[in-house]
Each structure stands twice: as structure tokens, then as C-alpha cells.
Write an enzyme that holds these catalytic residues in place. Sequence first.
Site, mmCIF file in Angstrom:
data_model
loop_
_atom_site.group_PDB
_atom_site.id
_atom_site.type_symbol
_atom_site.label_atom_id
_atom_site.label_comp_id
_atom_site.label_asym_id
_atom_site.label_seq_id
_atom_site.Cartn_x
_atom_site.Cartn_y
_atom_site.Cartn_z
ATOM 1 N N ASP A 248 17.522 -39.567 -1.669
ATOM 2 C CA ASP A 248 17.859 -39.487 -3.094
ATOM 3 C C ASP A 248 19.251 -38.901 -3.285
ATOM 4 O O ASP A 248 19.437 -37.707 -3.568
ATOM 5 C CB ASP A 248 16.816 -38.635 -3.825
ATOM 6 N N ASP B 33 7.601 -43.982 0.944
ATOM 7 C CA ASP B 33 8.375 -42.918 0.305
ATOM 8 C C ASP B 33 7.524 -41.646 0.276
ATOM 9 O O ASP B 33 6.324 -41.657 0.577
ATOM 10 C CB ASP B 33 8.748 -43.360 -1.108
ATOM 11 N N GLU C 31 7.509 -36.895 3.681
ATOM 12 C CA GLU C 31 7.970 -35.778 4.531
ATOM 13 C C GLU C 31 6.825 -34.884 5.054
ATOM 14 O O GLU C 31 7.016 -34.314 6.145
ATOM 15 C CB GLU C 31 8.988 -34.925 3.750
#
Length: 798
Positions: free
Chosen positions: A480, A404, A407
Site C-alpha cells: 500500500d 491480500d 501478513e
Amino acid sequence: MQVETSSSKYGAKHYPDGIRDWKKEGNYFCFYTTETILEIRVIADKIIRFRYAAEGSFQRDFSYATSDTLEESPIAFGIKEWEETFEIYTDELKVFIARDNLRITISDKEGKVINQDEMGYHWQHYLLKGGKIQYCSKLVQEGECFYGLGDKPTELNLRGKRLENYGTDAYGYQKDTDPLYRNIPFYYGLHHGVGYGIFFDNTFRTIFDFGKEREDACSFWARGGEMNYYFIYGPDLLEVAESYTKITGTPELPPLWALGYHQCRWSYYPDTRVKEIAKEFRKRKIPCDVIYLDIDYMDGFRCFTWNKEWFPDPAGLIKELAAEGFKVVVIIDPGIKVDTDYAVYQEGIKNNYFCKRADGALMEGDVWPGKCVFPDYTNPEVREWWSSLFKSLAETGVRGVWNDMNEPAVFEMGSFPEDVRHDYDGEEVSHRKAHNVYGHLMSKATAAGMKKYLMPNRSFLITRSCYAGAQRWSSVWTGDNVSSWEHLWLASVQCQRLAVSGISFTGSDIGGFIGEPDGELYTRWIQLAVFHPLMRTHSASNETGFNQEPWSFGPEYEKVVTKFITLRYKLLPYLYTTFWQYATHGTPMLRPLAFVAQTDVATHNCSHEFMFGDSLLISHVSEKGMQEKAVYLPAGNWYYFWNDQKYAGAKEIKVKTPLDEIPLFVKAGAVLPEFPEMQYTQQTPVTEMLLHVYFDDTEVKSVLYEDAGDHYGYKNGQYNVIRFKQRSTAQQFYLKKQFYINYETSYKNHRIIVHGLPFKPTTLVVDGQAIALLPENLLADNTVSFVVPRNFEEISMK
């Protein structure tokens, strides 16, 4: 070189001038203008690579996207010279290169235009940041539709949109939010019934304009790097998808349990709470295979540690859960806490493994642990080190990892500043080039570590950010999202789009990560997620203490949710077979209707309906209180799954949508395999495989793939491929089977259930032996049920 004067801060735009020379070497063709070089490489009869050097020299030919197994396999190709063009030809395509400006026209072998440059290739200096902005513009053909680009949360057809790839932590994103988490610079064009694809392999920030700025032009460009793209011809869109996956790679088969139901929350702790959740699933007889541990299982959010207060015996906990049929997946983020007493931080500092700013200072930013540093996954030495860190988790019993925040996401800063430096496998670049592959390479290193330390078992990985080709080692989820009906629709569109962008192993956070769904929304989301390759409920912690388990919404909804999760497990043989088709051929598991009926213009903008595999068509319920829904069916005959009502396709129909049903259709003629009911995938050996056969009077082929569901014996031929062909008439049912058998299954018999027979049979013939049908074999609604040995070859009924 032609130069267009421009007052832009980016500098003037430059266009190639006329061809002055050319050469051929093997399957390469190079065309030289005053400054620009165009390299055309024939990869296969339907795959052509175009690469441009703006000022006479190419950059390093290197890609994190392409598969190591990509083989260049053109059968026949050559070149012809004409007065105004050069023509490169293969057995399937003609590529015309204009002598005066390098503009490209691509046609099929009959001369029908598939794709054509508008202004074609051009560039300009990026004066503010360095390098060049690389452009290419194409003409939009009459009626052309565009698809692909990964997880974009917008209409399936991208015509009229402008979108970009720059991995972003888009918390609570909405429809049309852009960019999002993933960076997949690949799109499809479809016009006049002909499909093609363009894969723009450039890791800088890339932008795609599908007729938004100018209706007649489709453009793509990057703020750095090189103009390097693959043109992929179909003409079928599914062929394009398969060829794209040939370029970027196919996945290994996941463990069968990874296709079961996953339960996740931010966060389940302490260990007693995790045990309560597991116990509740088994007590209520709701199937489940996987429980996740979010960041609170760690010691102060330090990766590769355990909170000793909440999880004093992680190995014991995992062993106890395993005895009940649960696998454990844990989260791992890239941010490593700055802590001189923390071994992972110490090792990284000692070996210079963390990213640095342009002036040599460490790249530091706040994430969950507080101040963090970040491994440079573009460095192969760092990837090897990162892989080694998973040994302790694997030895503890962890079977999967969840990457997670990669990015990469950094609180307050958003992401890394562009001056951060990266090794980039020896090239040494700024973050502008490495940003879109940061999470991609983190997950690659994670997957390598888990595979190494879990051998001979298969591991499971899920990542939030990635680049093209990540399907080789990871699944993804859509990020999300929000508990809303709009996000339920977005989940369907995003998963379809990701599947045709090479990443089929995908799903959404069921019920929404942010907010609290009511029972109806959660139930409808579960129904959709049954038909997504990854089926995971995940939700955020909140002040009300609301939980999002299948029993959280009361008995009425729990009953329906249990019915559908149970259906998921019954369909596992079909889902696993569909995954095998994907892993073997690159065929998307989820297929928008435009990809299975592209000559039917009514399908081109369909987003509610999609195919899962060869035989199932789904149209999810997407509005609160919906009691009836219009569904478009492609040409052919279809059975309504819930009552066997038969429909002719190539038109829209209406079906009732009570809470305990979702519009679900089976392709007539298909053989649909089913497991008996189970609570988890390894509960008991399967003693009987059901085969639901749907009568049709046209020849229809189906397939069933089987292996152990774990370990890698299938790579050594330990699997079964069973191919069915139904060729029936109004007076006779006929089913033929051919098979490759090299794996011993636990079941010895098939229960065959034939749906929709147009006659009442009296005789069953199995491999030449006649067997009388008894009254108990003849069920209601023209359905017949009987048991045959697993190794049967032919069945007929009259």
C-alpha cells in the site's frame, strides 16, 4: 562452553569452546564442542550449509523455503587437519573452522578471504518467551556493500542499515519504514569485486545489522529457532542469485497475458461499471489484459461468494469480458467471517481448520467482514481444503487470484498475538515461528487450487506477504504505497531488491494506492512500470471519486501513457524470454547495475539505473518537471532507444527527458524481438516477428524463447529457443542463428531492422543467397530493414 555474564533480561550470551571431536558422513561434517555441534554440509562446490545445535541436539530439519528439486551435487570435496584449524575444501572454496571456538573463515581456492566470522556463532536463552536467540556475526570487509532482503524501502546498498523481517501491514509506508510485508532473510556481500550470499533460513523474527551498531561487523540473528544458513559463492553476483534460486526454487512460466497490463481499483462495482471500464480500454485503443475485482464483489466480504445485487451473473460477466480479451482476477483474504449460515465457516469449524489461542479458544479478530477466524495454513490438511475452495471460482471463469491481508493483518490488533498455535506440518508451534510463513503458505495453497482447477490453462497469483521461495507459485507487489515522487523512486528500488531476492515477478501500484497523483506523476510511473515484470495500476477509493485509469488525466497524458503501454506489448517477446531465463536458470529479471558491472565501484550505489534482462537499461524519471537526467552506463556500447544515438559506457552521460520519453538504452550487439501492436495478448495471431539488431563490432549473443503462452505443453518440449550471435566488423554485418524448434509459431517471417550500421550496404546474403537491397530497405540514420524467412540461419551485409 564459554559463557559471557550479562544482566540482560535475555540471559547470558554463550559461545562455543574448543572442538573435542569430529566426524564425516558423506557430504556432512560434524564438529563437537562441550555443548555445541556445528554441522557443515557441502551442497555444491559453491554452496555450503552451516547449522548449529546450541546444546547438543538439532531441531527438526524442515523448511518451507527450500525447493523439493534441490539436488546436492558437490563434484569433489574433502577435509584437512591443521594445527589451529580444520579445512573443508571443494573445487571452488576452502572453509576453515577454528579449533578453539568454531569460528569460520571462507576463502576461494587461491586463499582470498570471501567471508569471515567476527564473534561468529553465539546464543542466549530468551527468558521472556522461551527458546534461544541465535546469533552470528561476520567481519565487514574493506569497501563491502550489501544487497537483498526483499522489499526494504531504502537505499539499494544496505551498508550501515539495521533491518528486520516480521511481516507487517505497513499501510502508507515511507522510505526506511521497517519491517514491511515480506520476509526474505537473504543478503549479498560484495567486496574487492567478489560477490557471495547468505540465506538465513529461519522463520522467527530475524534481524540483520550491516555495520550500523559496529562499523566492522555484519550480524544476523533470530528470536528463536536454529542458526541455519547457506553460504553461496559467486564470484559474480548474478551467479549467487541463480544459486539462491536453485535452493529456493524457480517459478513456472506465467500465462503470457499476465505480462500484459493490469487494471485494478478498490473497487470496480457493480458489473455494469466493470463493463464500462473494459469498453473504455477498447474504445481508446489502450492495451489491457486484466481487470481485478476487489473485496466489494463478495457478499458481505465473505470469501468465495458473490454479491448477488452487484454481480448477479458473474459467469456471464466473465464470459463477456473474455470475448473482449480480458481476464478477471479476484481478491481472496484469509479472514473468514464468523457466520453460522456461511458454508466456508461451517466447514472450517466442523473440521477444526481455524487457528486457536494457547488456551484453545478460536483466534478471532476484526477484518473487512467483521469478526473473523483464520485458517491454519501450516496444516497440510487445511491447505488441501483451502485449495478445494477455488473450484467454484475457476468454474466461474476466474483466471487469477489476489491474496491480500495475509501478513496476517488484523484490525486494531495489528496481527495475531504470539500465543496463537499452529500445526506447522506436525510440529505444533506458536505464532512466533509461524508468523513469517502464514501468507507464504496461504498463497501456496491458493496456487495449488487454481492450478488444479484451471488445467490445462496456466493460472496467475499475486500475494502481499510471503517468505523466501514464494517465487515458485506467486508474484508479489510492493504493498500500500503512496502517490508521491519519493514512492516512484521506492518502487524502482523495491522491485530491483525483490528481483535479486529471488522474486522477479513483481511490481508496484502504479500511481500510488493512497492519494491522487497528477498526470505527470502517473505518466512517469507508467513509464517505469513498463519495465517491471508485473504492470498493474491500483488505487484506493476516496471521497472525491477520483479514478486512476490511463485516460483519467486528460488527452496530453493519455497519449503518452498509451504510447508506453503499447510499447510494453511490443516488447512482450523480450519480456517473456527474460522470464524464461528466470524460470530456467533463476537469473533475476531486474538487475541492479552492481549485479552486471560489479568490478566498477561507480555502480555499487546506483539505484536509478537497472537492467531488464540482458539488453535493456532503464533510468526512470524520478522528479517533477525533470527535463534532463544524468545516467550512468556500464562499460560497453549503448544505443539510446528513441533515436539510436550511440554512447560509450563506464561513465555518466546526460539525456533530455521530455514527457514522452524515459531514458532507455539497448546494449550494442543485441537482438531485440518485438510483436506488432496489439490490444491484448490473444487478439490475433502474430503474423510477423520483428527483430531489432543493434550493430556492434564485438561478438554479442542474444536469445528468443517462444511457446504457446498458455497451458503446460512447454514442459513436454513444446517450445522454441532461438539463439543469435552477432559478429560484425566495420565493413561487414554478420548475424548467425541456432535454434531448438518444437513449437509451430503463427508467423512465418521476420522483419529485421539493423540499427547503427557504420557503412551503407549494397548486398544482403541470406543463407548463401545474395539479394539486392532496394532503396526502400535503406532507412534514415544508418538503419536497414528487410524481411527474411523465420527459419534463416545466417545473414550478412556488405
